[in-house]
Design a protein around this motif. Structure first.
Motif, PDB file in Angstrom:
ATOM      1  N   GLY A  11       0.835  -1.202   0.000  1.00  0.00           N
ATOM      2  CA  GLY A  11       0.000   0.000   0.000  1.00  0.00           C
ATOM      3  C   GLY A  11       0.867   1.248   0.000  1.00  0.00           C
ATOM      4  N   LEU A  12       1.864   1.217   0.896  1.00  0.00           N
ATOM      5  CA  LEU A  12       2.772   2.348   0.965  1.00  0.00           C
ATOM      6  C   LEU A  12       3.559   2.458  -0.338  1.00  0.00           C
ATOM      7  N   PHE A  13       3.995   1.330  -0.880  1.00  0.00           N
ATOM      8  CA  PHE A  13       4.732   1.308  -2.151  1.00  0.00           C
ATOM      9  C   PHE A  13       3.866   1.867  -3.254  1.00  0.00           C
ATOM     10  N   PHE A  14       2.586   1.500  -3.301  1.00  0.00           N
ATOM     11  CA  PHE A  14       1.659   1.969  -4.322  1.00  0.00           C
ATOM     12  C   PHE A  14       1.525   3.472  -4.226  1.00  0.00           C
ATOM     13  N   TRP A  15       1.330   3.995  -3.001  1.00  0.00           N
ATOM     14  CA  TRP A  15       1.133   5.417  -2.834  1.00  0.00           C
ATOM     15  C   TRP A  15       2.431   6.175  -3.149  1.00  0.00           C
ATOM     16  N   GLN A  16       3.541   5.653  -2.841  1.00  0.00           N
ATOM     17  CA  GLN A  16       4.818   6.304  -3.151  1.00  0.00           C
ATOM     18  C   GLN A  16       5.027   6.357  -4.671  1.00  0.00           C
ATOM     19  N   ILE A  17       4.680   5.246  -5.339  1.00  0.00           N
ATOM     20  CA  ILE A  17       4.803   5.221  -6.793  1.00  0.00           C
ATOM     21  C   ILE A  17       3.836   6.234  -7.382  1.00  0.00           C
ATOM     22  N   LEU A  18       2.617   6.282  -6.902  1.00  0.00           N
ATOM     23  CA  LEU A  18       1.604   7.197  -7.415  1.00  0.00           C
ATOM     24  C   LEU A  18       2.051   8.639  -7.183  1.00  0.00           C
ATOM     25  N   ILE A  19       2.570   8.982  -6.022  1.00  0.00           N
ATOM     26  CA  ILE A  19       3.042  10.338  -5.734  1.00  0.00           C
ATOM     27  C   ILE A  19       4.264  10.655  -6.631  1.00  0.00           C
ATOM     28  N   PHE A  20       5.162   9.653  -6.800  1.00  0.00           N
ATOM     29  CA  PHE A  20       6.345   9.857  -7.637  1.00  0.00           C
ATOM     30  C   PHE A  20       5.937  10.151  -9.077  1.00  0.00           C
ATOM     31  N   VAL A  21       4.975   9.360  -9.602  1.00  0.00           N
ATOM     32  CA  VAL A  21       4.498   9.574 -10.974  1.00  0.00           C
ATOM     33  C   VAL A  21       3.803  10.918 -11.072  1.00  0.00           C
ATOM     34  N   GLY A  22       2.999  11.275 -10.085  1.00  0.00           N
ATOM     35  CA  GLY A  22       2.326  12.577 -10.076  1.00  0.00           C
ATOM     36  C   GLY A  22       3.332  13.706 -10.035  1.00  0.00           C
ATOM     37  N   LEU A  23       4.354  13.514  -9.177  1.00  0.00           N
ATOM     38  CA  LEU A  23       5.397  14.529  -9.079  1.00  0.00           C
ATOM     39  C   LEU A  23       6.127  14.677 -10.420  1.00  0.00           C
ATOM     40  N   ILE A  24       6.425  13.568 -11.054  1.00  0.00           N
ATOM     41  CA  ILE A  24       7.075  13.622 -12.371  1.00  0.00           C
ATOM     42  C   ILE A  24       6.168  14.319 -13.379  1.00  0.00           C
ATOM     43  N   PHE A  25       4.860  13.973 -13.342  1.00  0.00           N
ATOM     44  CA  PHE A  25       3.917  14.604 -14.250  1.00  0.00           C
ATOM     45  C   PHE A  25       3.855  16.108 -14.001  1.00  0.00           C
ATOM     46  N   LEU A  26       3.784  16.546 -12.753  1.00  0.00           N
ATOM     47  CA  LEU A  26       3.727  17.963 -12.419  1.00  0.00           C
ATOM     48  C   LEU A  26       5.037  18.674 -12.823  1.00  0.00           C
ATOM     49  N   LEU A  27       6.166  17.993 -12.539  1.00  0.00           N
ATOM     50  CA  LEU A  27       7.450  18.580 -12.927  1.00  0.00           C
ATOM     51  C   LEU A  27       7.545  18.723 -14.445  1.00  0.00           C
ATOM     52  N   LYS A  28       7.051  17.684 -15.136  1.00  0.00           N
ATOM     53  CA  LYS A  28       7.095  17.734 -16.601  1.00  0.00           C
ATOM     54  C   LYS A  28       6.257  18.870 -17.114  1.00  0.00           C
ATOM     55  N   LYS A  29       5.057  19.025 -16.544  1.00  0.00           N
ATOM     56  CA  LYS A  29       4.143  20.039 -17.039  1.00  0.00           C
ATOM     57  C   LYS A  29       4.589  21.439 -16.646  1.00  0.00           C
ATOM     58  N   PHE A  30       5.028  21.637 -15.408  1.00  0.00           N
ATOM     59  CA  PHE A  30       5.292  22.990 -14.933  1.00  0.00           C
ATOM     60  C   PHE A  30       6.779  23.348 -14.857  1.00  0.00           C
ATOM     61  N   ALA A  31       7.684  22.422 -14.753  1.00  0.00           N
ATOM     62  CA  ALA A  31       9.095  22.756 -14.615  1.00  0.00           C
ATOM     63  C   ALA A  31       9.882  22.376 -15.854  1.00  0.00           C
ATOM     64  N   TRP A  32       9.804  21.089 -16.276  1.00  0.00           N
ATOM     65  CA  TRP A  32      10.612  20.666 -17.409  1.00  0.00           C
ATOM     66  C   TRP A  32      10.204  21.352 -18.704  1.00  0.00           C
ATOM     67  N   GLY A  33       8.954  21.588 -18.897  1.00  0.00           N
ATOM     68  CA  GLY A  33       8.484  22.271 -20.120  1.00  0.00           C
ATOM     69  C   GLY A  33       9.119  23.639 -20.272  1.00  0.00           C
ATOM     70  N   PRO A  34       8.935  24.502 -19.233  1.00  0.00           N
ATOM     71  CA  PRO A  34       9.556  25.816 -19.356  1.00  0.00           C
ATOM     72  C   PRO A  34      11.085  25.748 -19.401  1.00  0.00           C
ATOM     73  N   ILE A  35      11.671  24.811 -18.620  1.00  0.00           N
ATOM     74  CA  ILE A  35      13.136  24.681 -18.631  1.00  0.00           C
ATOM     75  C   ILE A  35      13.613  24.243 -20.013  1.00  0.00           C
ATOM     76  N   LEU A  36      12.969  23.210 -20.572  1.00  0.00           N
ATOM     77  CA  LEU A  36      13.343  22.738 -21.911  1.00  0.00           C
ATOM     78  C   LEU A  36      13.080  23.811 -22.974  1.00  0.00           C
ATOM     79  N   LYS A  37      11.935  24.530 -22.788  1.00  0.00           N
ATOM     80  CA  LYS A  37      11.646  25.610 -23.743  1.00  0.00           C
ATOM     81  C   LYS A  37      12.734  26.679 -23.674  1.00  0.00           C
ATOM     82  N   SER A  38      13.143  27.026 -22.446  1.00  0.00           N
ATOM     83  CA  SER A  38      14.192  28.029 -22.280  1.00  0.00           C
ATOM     84  C   SER A  38      15.518  27.535 -22.840  1.00  0.00           C
TER      85      SER A  38
END
Length: 167
Positions: A11-38
């Motif tokens: 359960g903890l592993f599932f939630w950690q994976i889900l948070i990690f994937v969400g964090l990656i998704f958020l980073l991709k959308k809000f951080a990596w996009g502008p960083i890569l664009k820049s």
């Protein structure tokens, strides 16, 4: 490591994976996009700057080639003008020499003609004076010789003595 495996929870592993994937998704959308664009924008700017620098270098080479060509044309034109000026100078000097020589020859010829005519006039004058003096001297001698009768006979005798008959 055994302890880690004993306390493992799916359960903890599932939630950690889900948070990690969400964090990656958020980073991709809000951080990596502008960083890569820049980063992409910066890369494009660098490429444009390099392209502009290359074009400026080529344009600089073209300008240097044009400047060299213009300099060579100017040198050639200057050399042509100098050559033409030298030829003009030599022609003018030559013409002046010919004209001076012609004028000198003309003056010498006139002087010789004047000398010749004055010489002839002097000779004619001298002949005239010599003839006049000779006539005066002869006249005086003849008068003196003919004035005395003895001298006349003596003169005729001496002349007859000087004359020889030729057969």
């Amino acid at each position: 490591m055994d302890k880690l495996l004993d306390q493992f929870s799916f359960g903890l592993f599932f939630w950690q994976i889900l948070i990690f994937v969400g964090l990656i998704f958020l980073l991709k959308k809000f951080a990596w996009g502008p960083i890569l664009k820049s980063v992409n924008d910066r890369e494009a700017g660098i490429k444009d700057a390099l392209k502009s620098a290359e074009e400026a270098r080529k344009e600089m080479q073209n300008l240097q080639a044009d400047n060299e060509r213009i300099l060579n044309e100017a040198r050639a034109e200057r050399d042509g003008m100098l050559k033409e000026a030298r030829q003009l100078k030599e022609t003018m000097i030559s013409d002046a020499k010919v004209e001076a020589q012609t004028e000198a020859d003309k003056i010498v010829a006139q002087a010789q003609a004047t000398i010749e005519s004055e010489k002839k006039a002097a000779i004619a004058e001298l002949k005239s004076q010599v003839a006049g003096l000779s006539v005066e001297i002869a006249e005086k001698v003849v008068r003196r010789e003919l004035a005395d009768k003895d001298k006349q006979l003596e003169l005729v005798a001496s002349m007859l003595g000087d004359v020889t008959l030729i057969n």
